[in-house]
Design a protein around this motif. Sequence first.
Motif, PDB file in Angstrom:
ATOM      1  N   SER A   1      -7.881  -3.019   5.135  1.00  0.00           N
ATOM      2  CA  SER A   1      -6.773  -2.446   5.904  1.00  0.00           C
ATOM      3  C   SER A   1      -7.112  -2.401   7.395  1.00  0.00           C
ATOM      4  O   SER A   1      -8.278  -2.245   7.773  1.00  0.00           O
ATOM      5  CB  SER A   1      -6.512  -1.025   5.399  1.00  0.00           C
TER       6      SER A   1
ATOM      7  N   TYR B  56      -1.721  -4.739  11.123  1.00  0.00           N
ATOM      8  CA  TYR B  56      -0.470  -4.179  11.638  1.00  0.00           C
ATOM      9  C   TYR B  56      -0.323  -4.702  13.059  1.00  0.00           C
ATOM     10  O   TYR B  56      -1.291  -4.662  13.827  1.00  0.00           O
ATOM     11  CB  TYR B  56      -0.542  -2.648  11.678  1.00  0.00           C
TER      12      TYR B  56
ATOM     13  N   SER C 228       2.585  -2.497  -6.237  1.00  0.00           N
ATOM     14  CA  SER C 228       3.347  -1.246  -6.368  1.00  0.00           C
ATOM     15  C   SER C 228       3.595  -0.915  -7.839  1.00  0.00           C
ATOM     16  O   SER C 228       4.524  -1.441  -8.460  1.00  0.00           O
ATOM     17  CB  SER C 228       4.676  -1.284  -5.591  1.00  0.00           C
ATOM     18  N   GLY C 229       2.713  -0.073  -8.361  1.00  0.00           N
ATOM     19  CA  GLY C 229       2.868   0.390  -9.735  1.00  0.00           C
ATOM     20  C   GLY C 229       2.086  -0.406 -10.765  1.00  0.00           C
ATOM     21  O   GLY C 229       2.202  -0.130 -11.958  1.00  0.00           O
TER      22      GLY C 229
HETATM   23  C1  LIG Z   1      -3.377   5.662   0.486  1.00  0.00           C
HETATM   24  C2  LIG Z   1      -2.735   4.343   0.762  1.00  0.00           C
HETATM   25  C3  LIG Z   1      -2.978   3.709   1.972  1.00  0.00           C
HETATM   26  C4  LIG Z   1      -2.398   2.463   2.217  1.00  0.00           C
HETATM   27  N1  LIG Z   1      -2.692   1.813   3.392  1.00  0.00           N
HETATM   28  C5  LIG Z   1      -2.167   0.596   3.622  1.00  0.00           C
HETATM   29  C6  LIG Z   1      -2.501  -0.119   4.793  1.00  0.00           C
HETATM   30  O1  LIG Z   1      -3.270   0.349   5.631  1.00  0.00           O
HETATM   31  N2  LIG Z   1      -1.934  -1.345   4.973  1.00  0.00           N
HETATM   32  C7  LIG Z   1      -1.048  -1.891   4.063  1.00  0.00           C
HETATM   33  O2  LIG Z   1      -0.557  -2.996   4.276  1.00  0.00           O
HETATM   34  N3  LIG Z   1      -0.754  -1.243   2.937  1.00  0.00           N
HETATM   35  C8  LIG Z   1      -1.286  -0.020   2.686  1.00  0.00           C
HETATM   36  N4  LIG Z   1      -0.981   0.626   1.526  1.00  0.00           N
HETATM   37  C9  LIG Z   1      -0.115  -0.014   0.520  1.00  0.00           C
HETATM   38  C10 LIG Z   1      -0.970  -0.800  -0.481  1.00  0.00           C
HETATM   39  O3  LIG Z   1      -1.522  -1.928   0.139  1.00  0.00           O
HETATM   40  C11 LIG Z   1      -0.129  -1.267  -1.681  1.00  0.00           C
HETATM   41  O4  LIG Z   1       1.018  -1.913  -1.221  1.00  0.00           O
HETATM   42  C12 LIG Z   1       0.265  -0.098  -2.594  1.00  0.00           C
HETATM   43  O5  LIG Z   1      -0.777   0.831  -2.718  1.00  0.00           O
HETATM   44  C13 LIG Z   1       0.617  -0.649  -3.964  1.00  0.00           C
HETATM   45  O6  LIG Z   1       1.041   0.362  -4.801  1.00  0.00           O
HETATM   46  P1  LIG Z   1       0.114   1.120  -5.873  1.00  0.00           P
HETATM   47  O7  LIG Z   1      -0.659   2.131  -5.099  1.00  0.00           O
HETATM   48  O8  LIG Z   1       1.104   1.729  -6.775  1.00  0.00           O
HETATM   49  O9  LIG Z   1      -0.782   0.102  -6.526  1.00  0.00           O
HETATM   50  C14 LIG Z   1      -1.561   1.873   1.254  1.00  0.00           C
HETATM   51  C15 LIG Z   1      -1.335   2.507   0.036  1.00  0.00           C
HETATM   52  C16 LIG Z   1      -1.934   3.736  -0.212  1.00  0.00           C
HETATM   53  C17 LIG Z   1      -1.708   4.384  -1.553  1.00  0.00           C
END
Ligand SMILES: Cc1cc2nc3c(=O)[nH]c(=O)nc-3n(C[C@H](O)[C@H](O)[C@H](O)COP(=O)(O)O)c2cc1C
Length: 382
Positions: A107, A130, A307-308
Amino acid sequence: MMACVDSAELQKKAEKFLPRLFRDYVAGGAHEERTLQANRDEFRKWTIKPRCLRDVSSVSTTTQWLGYDCSAPFMLAPVGFAGMMRQGGDLMAARAAAKEKIPFCVSTFSIASLEEICRVPGADVLAQIYVFRDRDITRDMMERARKCGVRTLIFTVDTPVTPLRPRDERNGFRRLSKPSLAQLASFAAAWRWGAGMARHGMPQLRNLSAYGMGHSLLEQAKNAASQIDPGLTWRDLEWFRAQWSGQLLVKGIMHADDASRCVAAGADAVIVSNHGGRQLDPAPATLAVLPEIVQSAGQDCSVVIDSGIRRGGDVVTSLAQGASLTASGRPWAWAVAAGGESGVREMISLLRREIYDVFALSGHNSVESLRLAGVDVLKRQK
Ligand SMILES: Cc1cc2nc3c(=O)[nH]c(=O)nc-3n(C[C@H](O)[C@H](O)[C@H](O)COP(=O)(O)O)c2cc1C
């Protein structure tokens, strides 16, 4: 030792270890958290038809995706502040992913720097970026990725604003520059977590430390979040593409028209993602829009879904609907908190084992065979 990859169990263990600020930060979603819930509900609507007498004495879960050799069709999605799950957490997860041959996405908001993570032996790293208001920072991050030998960048496009996330709001995350009394009390209660952190001094967002975002982690979180540019347009994707000659993934695509614009702009893959229910609420579940995006992306652009994704069956359901790869976020963050590097290795190997089970019991011996069979593998519940 878990019996299978039970994310509820992982979450419970992680939450015993973490202070409230980080428990809520990982678990929470936006607004009413309907999207967060919908992601899981949609997977639960699908079942996989058992098939028999198909010789599954040799089953492989491996796949080649954009030149990455994966031991199973998933990767660890970018999770900001994962190094706060436990001291050195993001490096632990990167080491676990390398040992288990699973790609790891770093990230922008990584506690360990991209350079530190790329030094992990055997790590297959993708860097998530980002686009900041200050494009010099974005350019510098791309240059750092190039110097580290990163082959693939992920341009995340679903965060023009950070919506209200009730759990974070209650805790003041990204609002406060200094810990409140309630936060200090919750840090003290999570004493094992605190002891690990204290041993190495105040944590910092080391991935962004060159860009003067502040001294404390909370200050950096606040300043970095305000750097994400809400004015991005398709011209910025073209700009990004022109700056970066490696592979490019666009993350956060939920509409077929947006997928075809990504293909036209030269994306190598799109990630169907609603950020794990942390952005638009209510948005559709990712699985619900996957087929139309696969169709619109066409042959030249692969489609990843997140996601999920929690179980082997979710991965297989996604592959059968045209995804080339899946990704998961919270499960690995919880696994780091619950058990460090070995916790993440266990999470990865159990998910891979579940995929193997589902392959064999549905009569498939490879990712290719499953993808060829497509939706015939599935039955949607009424
Ligand atoms: C705590 C947290 C921090 C996240 N930080 C980022 C990030 O910095 N950049 C990004 O593109 N997605 C980020 N995401 C999204 C994840 O890359 C991903 O799309 C998401 O966690 C998928 O869903 P899931 O948690 O249900 O597996 C973050 C998700 C979580 C839960």
